[in-house]
Design a protein around this motif. Structure first.
Motif, PDB file in Angstrom:
ATOM      1  N   VAL A  76       0.828  -1.205   0.000  1.00 19.43           N
ATOM      2  CA  VAL A  76       0.000   0.000   0.000  1.00 19.43           C
ATOM      3  C   VAL A  76       0.861   1.253   0.000  1.00 19.43           C
ATOM      4  O   VAL A  76       0.607   2.202  -0.738  1.00 19.43           O
ATOM      5  N   CYS A  77       1.884   1.273   0.832  1.00 15.14           N
ATOM      6  CA  CYS A  77       2.789   2.423   0.935  1.00 15.14           C
ATOM      7  C   CYS A  77       3.492   2.653  -0.404  1.00 15.14           C
ATOM      8  O   CYS A  77       3.827   1.704  -1.111  1.00 15.14           O
ATOM      9  N   ASP A  91      -2.388  10.510  12.920  1.00 14.67           N
ATOM     10  CA  ASP A  91      -2.777  10.153  14.286  1.00 14.67           C
ATOM     11  C   ASP A  91      -1.570  10.084  15.213  1.00 14.67           C
ATOM     12  O   ASP A  91      -1.470   9.212  16.084  1.00 14.67           O
ATOM     13  N   GLY A  92      -0.629  11.008  15.014  1.00 16.95           N
ATOM     14  CA  GLY A  92       0.507  11.110  15.900  1.00 16.95           C
ATOM     15  C   GLY A  92       1.607  10.099  15.695  1.00 16.95           C
ATOM     16  O   GLY A  92       2.502   9.976  16.538  1.00 16.95           O
ATOM     17  N   VAL A  93       1.588   9.387  14.559  1.00 19.17           N
ATOM     18  CA  VAL A  93       2.656   8.428  14.270  1.00 19.17           C
ATOM     19  C   VAL A  93       3.226   8.720  12.881  1.00 19.17           C
ATOM     20  O   VAL A  93       2.552   9.310  12.037  1.00 19.17           O
ATOM     21  N   PRO A  94       4.474   8.320  12.631  1.00 19.69           N
ATOM     22  CA  PRO A  94       5.067   8.571  11.308  1.00 19.69           C
ATOM     23  C   PRO A  94       4.277   7.857  10.211  1.00 19.69           C
ATOM     24  O   PRO A  94       3.821   6.718  10.382  1.00 19.69           O
ATOM     25  N   ALA A  95       4.135   8.532   9.077  1.00 18.57           N
ATOM     26  CA  ALA A  95       3.380   7.969   7.957  1.00 18.57           C
ATOM     27  C   ALA A  95       4.039   8.382   6.647  1.00 18.57           C
ATOM     28  O   ALA A  95       4.764   9.378   6.572  1.00 18.57           O
ATOM     29  N   LEU A  96       3.768   7.596   5.609  1.00 19.02           N
ATOM     30  CA  LEU A  96       4.256   7.870   4.258  1.00 19.02           C
ATOM     31  C   LEU A  96       3.071   7.877   3.302  1.00 19.02           C
ATOM     32  O   LEU A  96       1.997   7.349   3.621  1.00 19.02           O
ATOM     33  N   ALA A 114       0.350   4.767   7.859  1.00 18.28           N
ATOM     34  CA  ALA A 114       1.203   4.735   9.043  1.00 18.28           C
ATOM     35  C   ALA A 114       2.250   3.633   8.896  1.00 18.28           C
ATOM     36  O   ALA A 114       1.937   2.523   8.460  1.00 18.28           O
ATOM     37  N   VAL A 115       3.497   3.933   9.254  1.00 20.18           N
ATOM     38  CA  VAL A 115       4.534   2.911   9.197  1.00 20.18           C
ATOM     39  C   VAL A 115       4.346   1.971  10.372  1.00 20.18           C
ATOM     40  O   VAL A 115       3.679   2.301  11.356  1.00 20.18           O
ATOM     41  N   PRO A 116       4.905   0.765  10.323  1.00 22.22           N
ATOM     42  CA  PRO A 116       4.750  -0.179  11.434  1.00 22.22           C
ATOM     43  C   PRO A 116       5.277   0.402  12.750  1.00 22.22           C
ATOM     44  O   PRO A 116       6.131   1.301  12.758  1.00 22.22           O
TER      45      PRO A 116
END
Length: 391
Positions: free
Chosen positions: A80-81, A140-145, A155-157
């Protein structure tokens, strides 16, 4: 623009690999570029983009007949990323696919029959943990690509993006809790890459603003948010290829085009060349002047080359993805250098530039390709060009 086919699932027989990491398939006479497949596979793929009448883009959703080189992706969001194209491919075969793309682009665009290989940056590399510079959005406050061909965020794992350098993963998580955009830079000398700089919404929140990068005995100062090769071994691999191809001699005049902070200028100066460079970033030029003894000017390469010396023995160019183009190549040709090193991150733009050099009487003495972006479709090439009259 019709949207009636977007989201449709097609059963497709996948053909050859194409530039961009896609396999080529056909559906009712239309070309479909399919992500996440391998040549020879039969898949079910969902149409992601039907905006062009001549071709669509799709992503593999189910593999009906798998190729022997298929593996399970390490990352749960790899399909997906938009960051990784080849996590489903065994690492050595990733390089074979890239080799096919480089060969096809060089032959089709420039008429060059290339029989080289895509060389690994490190013979023992598994393709993970190499990316020392990461640019995240947050979700949502987490790293994403970004998702593939989308503005949607993935969101990344929890344990971090698998291709990112491990030293920067915790810092990315911490910064993402209070920012919309996060840049993480892992720097250091040699194998000691433990220094982490973090910019949150463009503001430095951790680590040094100016980092030190090295290649052999040489060091360069680079802005944390500036440009430097993202693979830890890229600087060593590329400078070695350039030096091996150019064989600089004491006292020769060398031009470093799109010079950044002076990576290639630095190794050429150490070899005895008198260097000049041009770069659009004023800050990068300021650092280049600190890093390397030489003359460096600020400006767009295509507009500023006439401010450089009217003759040169050697030229190195490391243009952006679109390539150098006719104006820059023409300016290089007026100087009649004995050798040119073209460092390219896109095989199609490299092939276009090589065609322009051929019009001016220069041919490739060698073309090497390097896998400096494992798990992605990207590949770096170094072409050494010499006057066509030379044996």
């Amino acid at each position: 623009m019709t949207q009636q086919h977007e989201g449709a699932v097609l059963e497709l027989d996948l053909g050859p690999i194409a530039h961009g990491g896609f396999c080529v398939a056909r559906s009712e006479g239309r070309v479909v570029f399919v992500r996440g497949g391998l040549p020879g596979e039969k898949v079910r793929a969902r149409v992601l983009d039907d905006s062009k009448a001549s071709h669509w883009f799709a992503a593999t959703r189910e593999v009906l007949v798998a190729d022997e080189h298929r593996v399970d992706p390490v990352c749960p969001v790899a399909g997906v990323c938009g960051g990784c194209d080849f996590q489903h491919v065994q690492i050595d075969f990733q390089r074979e696919l890239k080799r096919r793309v480089v060969a096809e682009q060089l032959q089709r665009i420039a008429g060059i029959d290339w029989e080289g290989a895509v060389e690994p940056a490190d013979a023992d590399e598994d393709g993970l943990g190499w990316r020392t510079r990461m640019h995240y959005r947050t979700r949502d406050g987490v790293p994403a690509l970004r998702a593939f061909r989308s503005h949607d965020l993935v969101a990344v794992p929890a344990e971090g993006c698998p291709i990112s350098h491990p030293s920067g993963r915790a810092a990315a998580r911490d910064a993402a809790a209070g920012a919309e955009e996060v840049q993480v830079v892992v720097s250091g000398t040699g194998a000691d890459r433990t220094r982490v700089s973090v910019l949150a919404d463009g503001v430095l929140v951790e680590g040094p603003a100016t980092v030190t990068e090295s290649c052999g005995p040489l060091q360069w100062k680079v802005d944390a948010g500036g440009f430097w090769q993202v693979h830890p071994r890229a600087a060593k691999v590329l400078t070695a290829a350039v030096l091996d191809g150019l064989q600089p001699r004491q006292g020769e005049k060398a031009l470093d085009l799109y010079c950044g902070v002076g990576l290639f200028a630095g190794v050429l100066a150490r070899a005895g060349a008198r260097v000049e460079g041009v770069e659009i970033s004023r800050r990068a030029v300021t650092l280049a002047r600190r890093n390397v003894t030489g003359r460096f000017i600020v400006g767009r390469t295509e507009r500023s080359m006439r401010q450089l010396s009217s003759r040169a023995d050697l030229v190195v160019l490391d243009p952006p993805r679109k390539g150098a183009g006719r104006k820059v190549v023409a300016e290089i040709l007026t100087r009649r250098p004995r050798a040119v090193a073209h460092v390219a991150c896109d095989p199609a733009s490299l092939a276009r530039d090589l065609s322009l050099f051929a019009e001016g009487g220069y041919r490739p003495a060698s073309i090497r390709a390097f896998d400096l972006f494992p798990m992605t479709h990207h590949v770096e090439c170094v072409a050494i060009l010499v006057p066509a009259t030379e044996d």
